[in-house]
Structures are given as C-alpha cells and as structure tokens.
Enzyme design. Sequence first.
Site, PDB file in Angstrom:
ATOM      1  N   ILE A 162      23.058 -20.067  63.857  1.00  0.00           N
ATOM      2  CA  ILE A 162      23.813 -21.236  63.197  1.00  0.00           C
ATOM      3  C   ILE A 162      24.950 -21.471  64.326  1.00  0.00           C
ATOM      4  O   ILE A 162      25.440 -22.754  64.596  1.00  0.00           O
ATOM      5  CB  ILE A 162      24.448 -20.893  61.785  1.00  0.00           C
ATOM      6  N   ARG A 243      30.921 -16.172  55.705  1.00  0.00           N
ATOM      7  CA  ARG A 243      31.328 -15.487  54.556  1.00  0.00           C
ATOM      8  C   ARG A 243      32.990 -15.494  54.236  1.00  0.00           C
ATOM      9  O   ARG A 243      33.576 -15.245  55.301  1.00  0.00           O
ATOM     10  CB  ARG A 243      30.878 -14.197  54.466  1.00  0.00           C
ATOM     11  N   GLU A 272      34.372 -16.375  44.682  1.00  0.00           N
ATOM     12  CA  GLU A 272      33.532 -17.323  44.542  1.00  0.00           C
ATOM     13  C   GLU A 272      33.098 -17.269  43.115  1.00  0.00           C
ATOM     14  O   GLU A 272      32.681 -16.223  42.536  1.00  0.00           O
ATOM     15  CB  GLU A 272      32.467 -17.577  45.510  1.00  0.00           C
ATOM     16  N   HIS A 291      30.644 -23.304  48.772  1.00  0.00           N
ATOM     17  CA  HIS A 291      29.411 -22.769  49.444  1.00  0.00           C
ATOM     18  C   HIS A 291      28.234 -23.493  49.329  1.00  0.00           C
ATOM     19  O   HIS A 291      26.961 -23.117  48.733  1.00  0.00           O
ATOM     20  CB  HIS A 291      29.012 -21.363  48.479  1.00  0.00           C
TER      21      HIS A 291
HETATM   22  P1  NAP Z   1      22.496 -14.700  63.181  1.00  0.00           P
HETATM   23  O1  NAP Z   1      21.620 -15.546  63.885  1.00  0.00           O
HETATM   24  O2  NAP Z   1      22.151 -13.220  62.982  1.00  0.00           O
HETATM   25  O3  NAP Z   1      24.018 -14.931  63.883  1.00  0.00           O
HETATM   26  C1  NAP Z   1      24.971 -14.137  63.530  1.00  0.00           C
HETATM   27  C2  NAP Z   1      25.740 -13.717  65.117  1.00  0.00           C
HETATM   28  O4  NAP Z   1      26.688 -12.867  64.923  1.00  0.00           O
HETATM   29  C3  NAP Z   1      24.659 -12.904  65.735  1.00  0.00           C
HETATM   30  O5  NAP Z   1      24.695 -13.308  67.038  1.00  0.00           O
HETATM   31  C4  NAP Z   1      25.074 -11.426  65.700  1.00  0.00           C
HETATM   32  O6  NAP Z   1      24.808 -10.569  66.842  1.00  0.00           O
HETATM   33  C5  NAP Z   1      26.795 -11.694  65.722  1.00  0.00           C
HETATM   34  N1  NAP Z   1      27.420 -10.608  65.129  1.00  0.00           N
HETATM   35  C6  NAP Z   1      27.044  -9.943  64.188  1.00  0.00           C
HETATM   36  N2  NAP Z   1      28.021  -8.788  64.079  1.00  0.00           N
HETATM   37  C7  NAP Z   1      29.207  -9.395  64.908  1.00  0.00           C
HETATM   38  C8  NAP Z   1      30.451  -8.711  65.157  1.00  0.00           C
HETATM   39  N3  NAP Z   1      30.819  -7.794  64.704  1.00  0.00           N
HETATM   40  N4  NAP Z   1      31.219  -9.139  66.095  1.00  0.00           N
HETATM   41  C9  NAP Z   1      30.657 -10.558  66.800  1.00  0.00           C
HETATM   42  N5  NAP Z   1      29.302 -10.972  66.528  1.00  0.00           N
HETATM   43  C10 NAP Z   1      28.839 -10.562  65.704  1.00  0.00           C
HETATM   44  O7  NAP Z   1      22.719 -15.237  61.468  1.00  0.00           O
HETATM   45  P2  NAP Z   1      22.816 -16.774  61.215  1.00  0.00           P
HETATM   46  O8  NAP Z   1      21.502 -17.447  60.627  1.00  0.00           O
HETATM   47  O9  NAP Z   1      23.387 -17.617  62.299  1.00  0.00           O
HETATM   48  O10 NAP Z   1      23.731 -16.848  59.896  1.00  0.00           O
HETATM   49  C11 NAP Z   1      25.065 -16.153  60.354  1.00  0.00           C
HETATM   50  C12 NAP Z   1      25.754 -16.137  58.745  1.00  0.00           C
HETATM   51  O11 NAP Z   1      26.393 -17.311  58.209  1.00  0.00           O
HETATM   52  C13 NAP Z   1      24.884 -15.441  57.826  1.00  0.00           C
HETATM   53  O12 NAP Z   1      24.893 -13.744  58.025  1.00  0.00           O
HETATM   54  C14 NAP Z   1      25.674 -15.762  56.409  1.00  0.00           C
HETATM   55  O13 NAP Z   1      26.495 -14.796  55.989  1.00  0.00           O
HETATM   56  C15 NAP Z   1      26.248 -17.242  57.216  1.00  0.00           C
HETATM   57  N6  NAP Z   1      25.578 -18.150  56.270  1.00  0.00           N
HETATM   58  C16 NAP Z   1      26.345 -19.015  55.260  1.00  0.00           C
HETATM   59  C17 NAP Z   1      25.677 -20.160  54.887  1.00  0.00           C
HETATM   60  C18 NAP Z   1      26.569 -21.188  53.859  1.00  0.00           C
HETATM   61  O14 NAP Z   1      25.783 -21.456  52.980  1.00  0.00           O
HETATM   62  N7  NAP Z   1      27.643 -21.435  54.111  1.00  0.00           N
HETATM   63  C19 NAP Z   1      24.355 -20.607  55.147  1.00  0.00           C
HETATM   64  C20 NAP Z   1      23.624 -19.708  56.056  1.00  0.00           C
HETATM   65  C21 NAP Z   1      24.452 -18.642  56.591  1.00  0.00           C
HETATM   66  P3  NAP Z   1      23.535  -9.655  66.730  1.00  0.00           P
HETATM   67  O15 NAP Z   1      22.299 -10.598  66.588  1.00  0.00           O
HETATM   68  O16 NAP Z   1      23.349  -8.838  67.703  1.00  0.00           O
HETATM   69  O17 NAP Z   1      23.723  -9.014  65.297  1.00  0.00           O
HETATM   70  C1  GLV Z   2      24.086 -18.611  52.536  1.00  0.00           C
HETATM   71  O1  GLV Z   2      25.385 -18.317  52.304  1.00  0.00           O
HETATM   72  C2  GLV Z   2      23.262 -17.769  53.057  1.00  0.00           C
HETATM   73  O2  GLV Z   2      23.492 -16.622  53.599  1.00  0.00           O
HETATM   74  O3  GLV Z   2      22.024 -18.071  53.045  1.00  0.00           O
END
Ligand code: NAP
Ligand code: GLV
Length: 339
Positions: A162, A243, A272, A291
């Site tokens: 994302i 989050r 939430e 959310h």
């Molecule tokens: P992702 O591809 O795993 O991206 C997360 C990134 O953060 C990865 O590059 C990860 O590195 C990095 N990371 C992890 N721990 C870290 C730290 N301590 N310091 C710095 N970077 C760190 O996940 P995504 O699909 O983009 O989703 C990200 C997050 O968005 C989800 O976990 C979820 O909580 C949230 N989300 C929210 C919604 C909503 O409805 N608002 C929707 C979707 C997702 P590594 O890959 O090396 O671990």
């Molecule tokens: C939404 O917050 C998700 O993690 O998919």
Amino acid sequence: MIKPKLFITRQTFEDVIEKLKKYYEVEVWDRYQPPPYEVLLEKAREVDALYTLLTDKIDCNLLQQAKNLRIVAQMAVGYDNIDVACATRLGIYVTNTPGVLTEATAELTWALIMAVARRIVEADHFVRWGEWERLRTAWHPLMMLGVELKGKVLGVIGAGRIGSRVAEIGAKGFGMKVIYYDINRVEWLEKEIGAEYRDLDQLLQEADIVTIHVPLTPETYHMINEERLKKMKRTAILINTARGAVVDTEALVKALKEGWIAGAGLDVFEQEPLPANHPLTAFKNVVLVPHIGSATYETRHAMAELTAENLIAFYEGKVPPTLVNKEVTNIRPPGFRKS
Ligand code: NAP
Ligand code: GLV
C-alpha cells in the site's frame, strides 16, 4: 462425507458463502456487531475452521481451547488481532488477504490527503450549514485556502504494497518528491519514481505529508509518539490508514491542540468505533472516516473470495495461497486429515 465446520464471524457476500457451503458446514454470525468474545470462544471450540475479521480477538486462550480448529482465514491483510505465534505452535494455519485491497486503500489514503490539504469536509460544512450564504461573499481571494501538493515532499512510513502504491500516485500523479522509511530498502521504488530512503526521524522532519502504512506489531506500537510528532513540520499533515495504535492518540490530540502539525486524516483509531465525543472530533483540520480503507464493492468482494480460496485450498490439502505462518507446514500438513 461429513463436512468440516466453518464459523463465519459476520455476514459476507452470498455467492462466496454458497461456494464455501460445497466444502464446509457453514454457520454465519448474522448480527451487524461482532460476536462477543465468549461467543467466539464457544464457536471456536465447536468448529474446524474460522473465517474472521480484524475485529475478532483470536488470542492464545481461544486457540488453545479450539481443539479441532485447523485454520483461521482472516478477511483482511492486517492480522494483529490474531496470535499468529501461538497458532503456529498449535499447528493452526492463518491466512490473510494481501494485494487485493492495495488499490482501494491507496485511493482512500489519497482521498484523506486531498480532503485535509484542500479542507474539503470543512468547506462542505461551510456551504451546508449556511456560513457561505451568511458571509455573502461569493468568492474571496483568501477564502478556504489549502495547500498545493505539487513539488511537496511525501513521506511514506512502510513502503510495502500500500505504501508503495501511495508513493507512486504521489510521484506520478501529483509531482511530489517521495521519501520513505521501511525496515528494508525498496530498490524498485527508488528506481521507478526516484524515492529516497530516510531514517524515521529524518523523514518526519522533511515531509509535508506523512502517511503511515506499517502493520501494527510490538515494534510499531506508538511509533508516532509525542517526541516524533514534535519533529514534524508545523505545516505538515499526518495520514493514518494503517492501524490506530501505530499513533499515540493522546500525543496526537496534544499536537493538534498546540499546533505542532497542520492537520490529520485518519481512517483507523486506537478505539474503534471512535466515540462521537472523542477529542479528535473537535478539530476542523482533522478528517475522520470509520476504517473504510478497503471499502469498495470490488475490493470487499475480492477479499471475501480470497478468504474462501484459502479455506478451499486448505480443505483440498493444499497450502493456502496467502498463508501468513508458512512455518506451520512443518508442524502439520494442510487439510482435515487426522495427523
Ligand atoms: P505490507 O505490504 O506488508 O507493507 C508493510 C510494510 O511495512 C512492509 O514493507 C514492511 O516490511 C514494513 N514494516 C513492517 N514493520 C516495520 C517497522 N517496524 N518499521 C518499518 N517498516 C516496517 O502490507 P500492506 O498490504 O501494505 O498493508 C499495510 C498495513 O495497512 C496492514 O498491515 C494493515 O494494518 C493496514 N491496512 C489498513 C486498511 C484499512 O482499511 N485502513 C486496509 C488495508 C491494510 P517487511 O515486509 O519487511 O515486513
Ligand atoms: C484492513 O484494515 C485490513 O487490514 O485489511
């Protein structure tokens, strides 16, 4: 053959439920509110599989009591509500829905950035509640001024799926300079859009828009605290669609009250649903949404389908396509065979 039992913790798409019924004896929690923990516990004790949402607390206590449970299929990419380490020890598969919600969440992130930068919600209220009419100024050179994005610095915290997509839109769509912080360097993003790596404190000092995309883990809990908020520019905007608990809410309220930052756009909260009388609701320069990062028809359906694909693959004795705890395959093979 007796079908394994599956509990789905909230109403979801009918076609997906029908598909799952070919493999599982399905029970759906059909209230709008999440099942209380006691209900979840009772169901977990009875079933072989759970289809969960991010609001369901799947802790070690529950997993240990769920003697027949073999798979927890989460309809979300984030899985901070599940004790994955405990599940792995118990040989329980955990799956999530990465990728299919990247676009929707990146788009919502941009909706928040635009809404705060151009004061969209405030401007809507200005018209709707009669302030525009009362002031009798059809157009004024100094009315409702916001900030332009072109040429500004976008700071992405967590350049995964994302975060990288948000960065691409910022660079290619709005002509912004992108800096990012992540555990790892993301070389393709550096090559593709000229994104530059910064450590977290440097990013906070330089960015005009700071947008958070890390998962919630013990390391990222309150990553944005009082000390870090103080490092941001007074003109900067903070966006959180990751989050709630990545940001220390109390510190954020203080930052907004005392003008350490210029505004915020928030889709996620430590609590939430956010109570309507929460201090965050008092700020005009804060846009709050409930959310809804992934809340498009296309994406929510794709998330439900991927959750079902994981459950069906597991049923067929295959490794589910988006398995979170890959090590679990060393403990127990996929499927409902007794082992
Ligand atoms: P992702 O591809 O795993 O991206 C997360 C990134 O953060 C990865 O590059 C990860 O590195 C990095 N990371 C992890 N721990 C870290 C730290 N301590 N310091 C710095 N970077 C760190 O996940 P995504 O699909 O983009 O989703 C990200 C997050 O968005 C989800 O976990 C979820 O909580 C949230 N989300 C929210 C919604 C909503 O409805 N608002 C929707 C979707 C997702 P590594 O890959 O090396 O671990
Ligand atoms: C939404 O917050 C998700 O993690 O998919």
